[in-house]
Design a protein around this motif. Structure first.
Motif, PDB file in Angstrom:
ATOM      1  N   ASP A   1      47.336  48.327  35.247  1.00 20.76           N
ATOM      2  CA  ASP A   1      46.768  47.422  35.780  1.00 20.76           C
ATOM      3  C   ASP A   1      45.720  47.668  36.913  1.00 20.76           C
TER       4      ASP A   1
ATOM      5  N   ALA B   1      36.357  46.077  41.235  1.00 19.45           N
ATOM      6  CA  ALA B   1      37.371  45.653  40.551  1.00 19.45           C
ATOM      7  C   ALA B   1      37.366  44.330  39.946  1.00 19.45           C
TER       8      ALA B   1
ATOM      9  N   GLN C   1      42.724  42.490  33.238  1.00 22.27           N
ATOM     10  CA  GLN C   1      42.885  43.511  34.289  1.00 22.27           C
ATOM     11  C   GLN C   1      43.466  44.883  33.481  1.00 22.27           C
TER      12      GLN C   1
ATOM     13  N   HIS D   1      38.721  37.751  33.116  1.00 18.84           N
ATOM     14  CA  HIS D   1      40.073  38.086  33.620  1.00 18.84           C
ATOM     15  C   HIS D   1      41.041  38.926  32.928  1.00 18.84           C
TER      16      HIS D   1
ATOM     17  N   THR E   1      37.970  53.028  33.489  1.00 20.95           N
ATOM     18  CA  THR E   1      37.475  51.748  33.495  1.00 20.95           C
ATOM     19  C   THR E   1      35.716  51.932  32.919  1.00 20.95           C
TER      20      THR E   1
ATOM     21  N   ILE F   1      36.625  42.536  36.500  1.00 18.72           N
ATOM     22  CA  ILE F   1      37.602  41.519  36.030  1.00 18.72           C
ATOM     23  C   ILE F   1      36.766  40.278  35.538  1.00 18.72           C
TER      24      ILE F   1
ATOM     25  N   THR G   1      40.825  37.898  43.376  1.00 18.20           N
ATOM     26  CA  THR G   1      40.474  39.197  43.957  1.00 18.20           C
ATOM     27  C   THR G   1      39.548  39.292  45.398  1.00 18.20           C
TER      28      THR G   1
ATOM     29  N   LYS H   1      44.291  46.389  39.176  1.00 18.03           N
ATOM     30  CA  LYS H   1      44.351  45.765  40.659  1.00 18.03           C
ATOM     31  C   LYS H   1      45.590  46.273  41.093  1.00 18.03           C
TER      32      LYS H   1
END
Lengths: 360, 647, 165, 99
Positions: B304, B350, B361, B359, B438, B354, B248, B306
């Motif tokens: 996702d 983000a 996403q 990890h 989120t 994560i 990231t 990202k």
């Protein structure tokens, strides 16, 4: 090598040189007998026993001084034995190769500045060489052949092993030896030994003060180059009988003896010359000495005496160390030479050159 | 002198980390941070020296690089206000991200390779930014591409990552090809590649011949193809979303804040070419607008975290390109600056999420993180408000300026404005959706993950806080003039750059509208309209997603299934490319390999080789292999030659 | 006069030892002949006033290189069978004759073409300082490169001669 | 001394070296002959240097000596390796050049 044409008339030069050569040769020849005596009496002193003291004329025993004469006589008159398998040529050539570099080294040593004889200034060095101590290094390197050839020619395992050990050791220690001398050349800005000594006229300008590390490296290499304890692996009695000259006896053995002691003496001289002001007295300058004695010749003579005294101390040191320090192991020897002294010598050069470059 | 230090530090860091590969993570991290941090410290006085009234740029020649005939290309660097701004962005944001990366990569065994790449990237980016001719810029251009490739595929043992890296590299290659053609054309036309010399030549023209105009248009389009590749514009944007496979911090540094802005920077650096090629610029404007809109719509439905940010980046880059297209290069660079701050913040935020979720996403497995990650939530909220253009935050000023400048473009300006406006609405929607999914609602992750949820280490959140402050306040550098008057301030940014960005005399007539004055009422109303629409769309999204994915949303999704599928599958662009480009290429290569290479070339060579073997077998009888025989022949031959010569 | 004496003495022994190096059967004899040869060559250098080169010649050649030869000879300890040369063949005699004749001819032509005349070459004055100055200014790069060459040779020879595991 | 004398001396040394390389079957002798040739060249350099009053010749000698040292070291290492591998150092034994 580069015989500088002096201003002397040819005939004077010839006579002077010849006589200097004879004198140097005589000095060299006299070293082993004296050292023989020292090598016997000093350990006796250390071990609190008497040592040889019987040989003498009538009542004059002179602390066994005549023992040396007796030893010499014995060595010369002993029967010679040549091993059947030996390579005759090199067997005979070996001792020659070991004596001749030692005397060559001695020949380039200055014993003083000059003396005046019948109005002629005669320098106190047998062979004047411009590149003084390079010559000495070169000649010291030649000494390997005596060892290697005689060891090989004897056709014996002990001698061959001893020869290989000795020559490997000498090659290894020649390098730090050379490296330790370079700072001296840098400091005194000359390769000529006489010039170097002239640069040490003041007590605080002696090499030991200006380049102490060089002295330490030189001292160690001095012992290693002459195969003396604690680096006498080449003639380790318990392992190799006596190393490369096991098969030699009589005069040839004496020749090795001669070579060893002459090169010891030469190195002692060199050490005194490079690090201890040569013929200079500690706190008395040459000019003052000349004034005091009232003659150049007398002053030079005193200088020679001083130089010999200093050299004698190092000869004594050889013996002293021999009876105090145990022998190194072979790998330790090599490690010391290559992994410690070599980098140390290089660092020493770098530091010295750096300081000089900074015009300190 | 400082400029060499600026370049030197990251290079030293890269070499140190790359060649010595220190095992210790802290050591490699410190080296890297020092590399870019010291570079930043060296860049600061450089920048300050440019602040003075009328401070001119300076060119520094390191050495003459290529000399052949008339061609003389120096390794020369330019420090002026434009490159100064970029210098600060690259090294400043770069430092923050480097610091953050230490925390992010803490689970790796060793990080020397990673940090070596990062520092190398900074070095290359600085080359790109500081280069005073196209070739030096091109080194940096390719260098950042290389670093991007290396970093996308940093976890190369996982195949999709390696594939994503390759995709980025290959797609960029297409753009670079355009760039190269542009360079060749430039050299052909002007005989020089130096920016300052080009500027002199073009600024010296009173009027343009048709040949020159068409040439400049061609150059402009070719260079823009390059910019499309690097700045992820239609149709070459496809690599950027996939590039999210990298760590990231890399996404933040390379694929949001710095490298992808290279295209905008390049066009701004060459504004004098573009000002004289309005038709090329028109293409730029429409591609930018279309990209902004297109990517924003895709971002609406991605799951996702990202990916959403990636499409958002593409969309925002579209804005900048749009700004360049309407001749508002200063606005483009201003948006570049603000975007660098808040997008880096978004990505790093983000990244924190994560890391906290080990990890994961997928936003469908998040939710309710506000409770667990309070600091991250706070800074993330700032960033979201900034990007949707909440009044008073940085994004508001920069985006509004672009929209206004688009609108004031004569002729098709209103179309561009509409595109931008709609994109802004979409932006507001998807960013708030992202925020809600989120951080709000109930937590949807599994028990084990939730158990381990906690705020990240200070090494990670401290840079976020700095970035959050920047995201809030940096916009005040570029307050629109009419607002500035109202608040007794002034716009600092555009006048600052105006010494670099000027319309050449030959283009004055066409670009005269840039100096036109519009009624303040119009500006106020447009600003109000766009802000209200964006906020409305944001509130709509908030109402919809406040509680995470609800059954109601599921129903809506099914009701608009075809639209949803189209957007979710990104308009099937990747599949399209695969069908029309990749597969034919593959089949062609297959043909070339099996038939042409193996059959014709190899076969021919084999025949040749075998016949040579045969011939040499015939003549090799006298080669006995005896060294002495050879030596004898050699010596005799040599003597013969010498005798021949001297006789 | 004394110059003539020194030169002819040195030259005679150098020639003898050169011939010995290539003709004797025993490698140790050859090595010793080589030592003598190189030592005397150093004498020639010194005779010409190149003191420093002479010293280096002795230190490096006799002090290191030939010692290396001796070491290898001793380590290999070749059996007599190894040292026996095969009877020279007719073509070898022929080649020898041609080579000697060729060298003689080339040498004659070369020396004949020297237009320096019979000028006596003087001995150079003390030049160690100047040699050092040139070596460390004009020839600094070659010097450094050669030092790298030496390093490579050291590493290479150790790698080659190491006992395979 | 006339320079021709030195050159002649060098020529003789070089000739000896060439003959050694050509006719000796023992690699050790070949290596020693090479040393001989190199020294002949050195002699030419030094004589030329003295004669022309130009010290560059002496510098070349340094380089030649260095290269000779490298050559000897590597060559002898190869001799040892060959002897260890094949038990012989007769040059006619090695015919790998034949391919």
């Amino acid at each position: 090598m580069g015989l500088t044409s002096s201003e002397l008339p040819f005939i004077v030069d010839l006579i002077a040189t010849l006589s200097k050569i004879v004198v140097v040769f005589l000095i060299g020849l006299n070293v082993p007998p004296i050292m023989l005596w020292v090598e016997r009496r000093v350990p006796a002193l250390m071990q609190r026993r008497r040592g040889p003291n019987r040989v003498g004329f009538f009542k004059w025993r002179l602390w066994g001084l005549f023992q040396a004469v007796a030893d010499a006589i014995k060595l010369i008159f002993k029967e010679e034995a040549v091993p059947a398998m030996a390579n005759k040529w090199f067997f005979h050539l070996g001792p020659v190769f070991s004596v001749f570099p030692a005397f060559l080294v001695l020949s380039a040593m200055p014993f003083g500045e000059y003396i005046e004889v019948m109005g002629y200034q005669i320098s106190l060095v047998a062979v004047q060489v411009n590149v003084g101590f390079l010559f000495i290094l070169a000649m010291a390197g030649m000494a390997i052949y005596g060892v290697a050839l005689s060891g090989w020619a004897s056709t014996s395992k002990y001698t061959l092993l001893g020869a290989l050990r000795a020559s490997a050791q000498m090659i290894s220690y020649e390098i730090p030896l050379g490296l330790s001398l370079i700072p001296i050349a840098l400091v005194y800005n000359s390769l000529d030994l006489t010039e170097i000594v002239k640069g040490q006229s003041h007590f605080w300008q002696w090499g030991i003060f200006l380049s102490p590390l060089s002295f330490i490296i030189f001292l160690v290499c001095m012992f290693a180059e002459t195969n003396r304890t604690p680096f006498d692996l080449a003639e380790a009695e318990s392992e190799l009988v006596v190393g490369f000259h096991t098969e030699y006896g009589s005069t040839k053995f004496a020749a090795f003896f001669l070579g060893e002691y002459v090169s010891m003496f030469a190195l002692s001289l060199l050490c005194s010359i490079l690090f201890f002001g040569g013929w200079h007295l500690p706190l008395l300058s040459r000019e003052n000495l000349i004034n005091l004695t009232g003659s150049v010749n007398l002053a030079a003579l005193v200088g020679v005496g001083v130089l010999f005294l200093k050299a004698a101390f190092f000869m004594f040191l050889y013996v002293w160390v021999r009876w105090t320090v145990p022998r190194f192991r072979y790998d330790q020897l090599m490690k010391l030479g290559w992994k410690f002294l070599l980098p140390l010598g290089l660092a020493n050069i770098a530091v010295t050159a750096g300081i000089l470059a900074l015009n300190f | 002198m400082l400029i060499w230090l600026v370049l030197l530090f990251p290079l030293v860091g890269a070499v140190w980390n790359g060649l010595l590969l220190p095992r210790h993570k802290l050591l490699s991290h410190s080296i890297a941070v020092a590399g870019v941090g010291l570079s930043f410290l060296a860049a600061l006085p450089l920048f300050v020296s440019l602040l003075g009234e009328g401070a001119a740029g300076s060119v520094h020649l390191a050495f003459s690089w290529i000399q052949a005939g008339d061609l003389d290309i120096g390794m020369e660097f330019v420090v002026d206000r434009l490159s100064g701004v970029m210098l600060l962005i690259v090294t400043g944001i770069g430092s923050l991200i480097h610091i953050y990366a230490g925390g992010y990569m803490n689970e790796e065994k060793t990080t020397a390779r990673f940090f070596s790449y990062l520092n190398l990237f900074i070095f290359m980016m600085l080359l790109l930014v500081l280069g005073n001719n196209m070739l030096v810029m091109f080194i940096g251009w390719e260098g950042v591409g290389l670093c991007s490739y290396l970093l996308i595929g940093y976890w190369y043992t996982h195949k999709p990552n390696a594939v994503a890296g390759m995709k980025a590299f290959v797609v960029n290659r297409i753009g670079d090809f355009g760039f190269l053609i542009g360079i060749f054309l430039t050299y052909k036309m002007f005989g020089t590649l130096s920016f300052s010399q080009l500027h002199e030549v073009l600024a010296g023209q009173e009027s343009l011949s048709p040949a020159l105009t068409s040439g400049l248009t061609a150059i402009g389009i070719c260079l823009f193809i390059g910019a499309c590749g690097k700045s992820a514009q239609l149709p070459l944007y496809v690599w950027l979303p996939d590039a999210m496979a990298g760590p990231t911090p890399v996404s933040a540094l390379i694929h949001a804040a710095t490298m992808v802005t290279a295209g905008i920077y390049m066009m701004t650096r060459l504004h004098f070419i573009y000002y004289l090629a309005p038709s090329a610029l028109m293409l730029v404007a429409f591609v930018g607008g279309a990209t902004a809109l297109f990517a924003a719509t895709i971002a609406l439905v991605q799951n996702d975290i990202k990916k959403v940010l990636a499409y958002s980046t593409v969309s925002q880059l579209g804005y900048m390109v749009l700004a360049c297209g309407v001749g508002a290069f200063d606005a483009g660079v201003f948006h570049l600056l603000t975007h660098a701050c808040f997008k880096a913040l978004l990505f790093l935020g983000a990244g924190s999420v994560i890391v906290a979720l080990h990890h994961k996403q997928d936003m469908q497995e998040m939710g309710g993180l506000k409770k667990y990650l309070p600091i991250t939530h706070a800074v993330f909220l700032v960033a979201v408000l900034a990007i949707i253009g909440f009044p008073g935050l940085s994004g508001f000023f920069s985006k509004d300026e672009i929209l206004w400048r688009a609108f004031s473009f004569p002729g098709v300006g209103w179309v561009l404005w509409l595109m931008g406006l709609f994109a802004a609405m979409c932006t507001a929607f998807y960013m708030v959706r992202l925020l809600c999914l989120t951080f709000y609602g109930k937590n949807r992750s599994d028990e084990h993950t939730r158990h381990h949820l906690h705020e990240t280490s200070s090494v990670m959140w401290a840079p976020l806080v700095v970035l959050a402050f920047l995201s809030i306040f940096i916009g005040y550098l570029g307050i629109p003039p009419f607002l500035a008057e109202a608040f007794h301030g002034s716009n600092l940014f555009s006048p600052f750059l105006s010494s670099v960005i000027q319309v050449p005399p030959a283009g004055e007539v066409y670009w005269s509208f840039l100096h036109e004055h519009h009624s303040e009422a119009l500006e106020w109303s447009l600003m109000g309209a766009s802000t209200l629409l964006a906020l409305g769309s944001a509130s709509f999204a908030f109402i919809l997603y406040r509680n995470g994915p609800t059954p109601f949303l599921q129903e809506r999704k099914e009701a608009f299934a075809s639209v949803y599928r189209t957007l979710y599958n990104k308009y099937w662009v990747d599949e399209l490319y695969d069908r029309i480009i990749v597969r034919p290429l593959k089949e062609m290569s297959e043909f070339l390999w099996r038939v042409v290479d193996l059959g014709i070339i190899n076969g021919g060579l084999n025949v040749l080789g075998q016949s040579l073997m045969f011939l040499s077998g015939v003549t090799s009888f006298q080669m006995t292999g005896s060294l002495h025989r050879y030596a004898v022949v050699f010596i005799l031959g040599l003597m013969g030659l010498v005798v021949l010569v001297i006789v | 006069m004394s110059d003539q004496l020194v030169f002819w003495g040195l030259a005679g022994f150098i020639t003898l030892s050169s011939v010995a190096v290539v003709t004797v059967r025993n490698p140790v004899t050859a090595a010793v002949a080589l030592v003598i040869n190189l030592f005397l060559l150093a004498g020639v250098y010194a005779f010409q006033g190149a003191d420093f080169v002479a010293a280096i010649q002795i230190i490096v050649y006799t002090g290191a290189i030939v010692v290396l030869f001796l070491f290898v000879i001793m380590i290999l300890n070749l059996d007599p069978e190894h040292l026996r040369s095969p009877r020279p063949r007719i073509w070898e005699h022929l080649v020898l004759g041609v080579v000697i004749a060729g060298f003689a001819y080339i040498g004659y032509r070369f020396l004949d073409s020297l237009d320096v005349g019979k000028v006596a070459s003087n001995r150079l004055p003390d030049n160690t300082y100047d040699v050092a100055m040139i070596l460390f200014s004009n020839y600094l790069w070659p010097f450094e490169i050669v030092s790298i060459l030496i390093l490579l040779a050291i590493v290479g020879s150790v790698a080659i001669a190491k006992k395979p595991k | 001394m006339p320079i021709e004398y030195y050159f002649s001396l060098a020529l003789v040394m070089f000739l000896c070296g060439v003959c050694g390389v050509l006719f000796r079957r023992n690699i050790l002798f070949v290596l020693m002959s090479i040393e001989l040739m190199l020294n002949a060249v050195n002699l030419v350099f030094v004589s030329g240097s003295t004669f022309l009053k130009n010290l560059d010749g002496q510098i070349m000698v340094f380089f030649v000596i260095t290269v000779a040292a490298c050559e000897a070291a590597v060559g002898l290492a190869m001799v040892i390796a060959l002897f260890r591998r094949y038990g012989t150092i007769k040059s006619e034994f090695f015919r790998i050049l034949r391919g």
